[in-house]
Motif scaffolding. Structure first.
Motif, PDB file in Angstrom:
ATOM      1  N   TRP A   1       0.828  -1.194   0.000  1.00  0.00           N
ATOM      2  CA  TRP A   1       0.000   0.000   0.000  1.00  0.00           C
ATOM      3  C   TRP A   1       0.867   1.251   0.000  1.00  0.00           C
ATOM      4  O   TRP A   1       1.948   1.261   0.563  1.00  0.00           O
ATOM      5  N   ASP A   2       0.346   2.314  -0.572  1.00  0.00           N
ATOM      6  CA  ASP A   2       0.922   3.640  -0.428  1.00  0.00           C
ATOM      7  C   ASP A   2       0.082   4.350   0.623  1.00  0.00           C
ATOM      8  O   ASP A   2      -1.086   4.014   0.829  1.00  0.00           O
ATOM      9  N   LEU A   3       0.643   5.323   1.299  1.00  0.00           N
ATOM     10  CA  LEU A   3      -0.108   6.029   2.334  1.00  0.00           C
ATOM     11  C   LEU A   3      -0.980   7.127   1.729  1.00  0.00           C
ATOM     12  O   LEU A   3      -2.196   7.120   1.884  1.00  0.00           O
ATOM     13  N   ASP A   4      -0.346   8.069   1.038  1.00  0.00           N
ATOM     14  CA  ASP A   4      -1.048   9.257   0.545  1.00  0.00           C
ATOM     15  C   ASP A   4      -1.924   8.935  -0.648  1.00  0.00           C
ATOM     16  O   ASP A   4      -1.456   8.465  -1.674  1.00  0.00           O
ATOM     17  N   GLY A   5      -3.216   9.180  -0.488  1.00  0.00           N
ATOM     18  CA  GLY A   5      -4.152   8.982  -1.584  1.00  0.00           C
ATOM     19  C   GLY A   5      -4.641   7.558  -1.737  1.00  0.00           C
ATOM     20  O   GLY A   5      -5.530   7.295  -2.549  1.00  0.00           O
ATOM     21  N   THR A   6      -4.089   6.628  -0.980  1.00  0.00           N
ATOM     22  CA  THR A   6      -4.522   5.229  -1.050  1.00  0.00           C
ATOM     23  C   THR A   6      -5.113   4.811   0.289  1.00  0.00           C
ATOM     24  O   THR A   6      -6.277   4.459   0.377  1.00  0.00           O
ATOM     25  N   LEU A   7      -4.301   4.863   1.337  1.00  0.00           N
ATOM     26  CA  LEU A   7      -4.793   4.563   2.681  1.00  0.00           C
ATOM     27  C   LEU A   7      -5.440   5.784   3.325  1.00  0.00           C
ATOM     28  O   LEU A   7      -6.424   5.671   4.035  1.00  0.00           O
ATOM     29  N   PHE A   8      -4.850   6.953   3.076  1.00  0.00           N
ATOM     30  CA  PHE A   8      -5.326   8.190   3.706  1.00  0.00           C
ATOM     31  C   PHE A   8      -5.659   9.242   2.656  1.00  0.00           C
ATOM     32  O   PHE A   8      -4.963   9.359   1.648  1.00  0.00           O
ATOM     33  N   ASP A   9      -6.696  10.015   2.925  1.00  0.00           N
ATOM     34  CA  ASP A   9      -7.083  11.124   2.054  1.00  0.00           C
ATOM     35  C   ASP A   9      -6.259  12.349   2.460  1.00  0.00           C
ATOM     36  O   ASP A   9      -6.753  13.267   3.102  1.00  0.00           O
ATOM     37  N   SER A  10      -4.994  12.327   2.099  1.00  0.00           N
ATOM     38  CA  SER A  10      -4.059  13.368   2.524  1.00  0.00           C
ATOM     39  C   SER A  10      -3.854  14.468   1.482  1.00  0.00           C
ATOM     40  O   SER A  10      -3.186  15.466   1.768  1.00  0.00           O
ATOM     41  N   TYR A  11      -4.409  14.297   0.294  1.00  0.00           N
ATOM     42  CA  TYR A  11      -4.165  15.293  -0.746  1.00  0.00           C
ATOM     43  C   TYR A  11      -4.677  16.701  -0.406  1.00  0.00           C
ATOM     44  O   TYR A  11      -4.009  17.676  -0.736  1.00  0.00           O
ATOM     45  N   PRO A  12      -5.804  16.861   0.267  1.00  0.00           N
ATOM     46  CA  PRO A  12      -6.223  18.241   0.586  1.00  0.00           C
ATOM     47  C   PRO A  12      -5.182  19.003   1.421  1.00  0.00           C
ATOM     48  O   PRO A  12      -4.907  20.165   1.135  1.00  0.00           O
ATOM     49  N   ILE A  13      -4.572  18.354   2.395  1.00  0.00           N
ATOM     50  CA  ILE A  13      -3.567  19.056   3.204  1.00  0.00           C
ATOM     51  C   ILE A  13      -2.286  19.268   2.407  1.00  0.00           C
ATOM     52  O   ILE A  13      -1.619  20.290   2.554  1.00  0.00           O
ATOM     53  N   ILE A  14      -1.944  18.341   1.529  1.00  0.00           N
ATOM     54  CA  ILE A  14      -0.752  18.507   0.695  1.00  0.00           C
ATOM     55  C   ILE A  14      -0.938  19.673  -0.270  1.00  0.00           C
ATOM     56  O   ILE A  14      -0.033  20.491  -0.456  1.00  0.00           O
ATOM     57  N   ILE A  15      -2.115  19.776  -0.870  1.00  0.00           N
ATOM     58  CA  ILE A  15      -2.409  20.890  -1.787  1.00  0.00           C
ATOM     59  C   ILE A  15      -2.383  22.216  -1.028  1.00  0.00           C
ATOM     60  O   ILE A  15      -1.811  23.202  -1.507  1.00  0.00           O
ATOM     61  N   ALA A  16      -2.968  22.256   0.168  1.00  0.00           N
ATOM     62  CA  ALA A  16      -2.947  23.482   0.975  1.00  0.00           C
ATOM     63  C   ALA A  16      -1.503  23.876   1.314  1.00  0.00           C
ATOM     64  O   ALA A  16      -1.158  25.062   1.297  1.00  0.00           O
ATOM     65  N   THR A  17      -0.663  22.893   1.594  1.00  0.00           N
ATOM     66  CA  THR A  17       0.738  23.161   1.903  1.00  0.00           C
ATOM     67  C   THR A  17       1.473  23.713   0.685  1.00  0.00           C
ATOM     68  O   THR A  17       2.236  24.682   0.792  1.00  0.00           O
ATOM     69  N   LEU A  18       1.251  23.105  -0.473  1.00  0.00           N
ATOM     70  CA  LEU A  18       1.865  23.624  -1.702  1.00  0.00           C
ATOM     71  C   LEU A  18       1.450  25.064  -1.954  1.00  0.00           C
ATOM     72  O   LEU A  18       2.292  25.915  -2.261  1.00  0.00           O
ATOM     73  N   ARG A  19       0.161  25.332  -1.800  1.00  0.00           N
ATOM     74  CA  ARG A  19      -0.330  26.693  -2.051  1.00  0.00           C
ATOM     75  C   ARG A  19       0.302  27.686  -1.095  1.00  0.00           C
ATOM     76  O   ARG A  19       0.701  28.784  -1.498  1.00  0.00           O
TER      77      ARG A  19
END
Length: 132
Positions: free
Chosen positions: A8-26
């Motif tokens: 398994w991968d963590l980000d986007g597979t096990l956990f819905d972490s993309y919203p916080i990653i996108i906020a961090t990039l912004r």
């Protein structure tokens, strides 16, 4: 043939972490007076975080190492409580895998300590045999 293990991968597979990653990039990009569209950032993130960081470092005309430092500072500021939640029904899937004698593993580009913290916080830590 039944696979003996699942990776398994963590980000986007096990956990819905993309919203916080996108906020961090912004937040990191905005520190340099630019903005990034969430859809554009997501397209880059779907390739991987390195691609996104390279793209925005170039866009902001700064060294990649500097951008990564700024990104990490914003990530720590925006995500101290590990806000990402497990995907729907992931625990049921993991339980079924383990009940059938197979082993789930995590292969991620995220730091192992942060991955372990996410798993522990969500109660999923006992399912995994190793984090790489």
């Amino acid at each position: 043939m039944t696979p003996p293990a699942f990776i398994w991968d963590l980000d986007g597979t096990l956990f819905d972490s993309y919203p916080i990653i996108i906020a961090t990039l912004r937040a990191a990009v905005q520190e340099y007076g630019y903005d990034c569209e969430p859809a554009e950032a997501m397209q880059l993130m779907l390739q991987n975080i390195g691609v996104a960081q390279n793209y925005y470092a170039d866009k902001c005309s700064i060294p990649r190492d500097e951008f990564v430092e700024v990104y990490m500072r914003h990530h720590e500021k925006l995500n101290p409580q590990l806000l990402a939640k497990p995907m729907a029904d992931v625990e049921k899937v993991l339980a079924k895998i383990c009940q059938t004698g197979r082993k789930p593993y995590i292969f991620t580009n995220r730091k192992c300590c942060t991955t372990a913290q996410y798993l522990e916080k969500s109660g999923l830590d006992n399912y995994f045999s190793a984090i790489v």
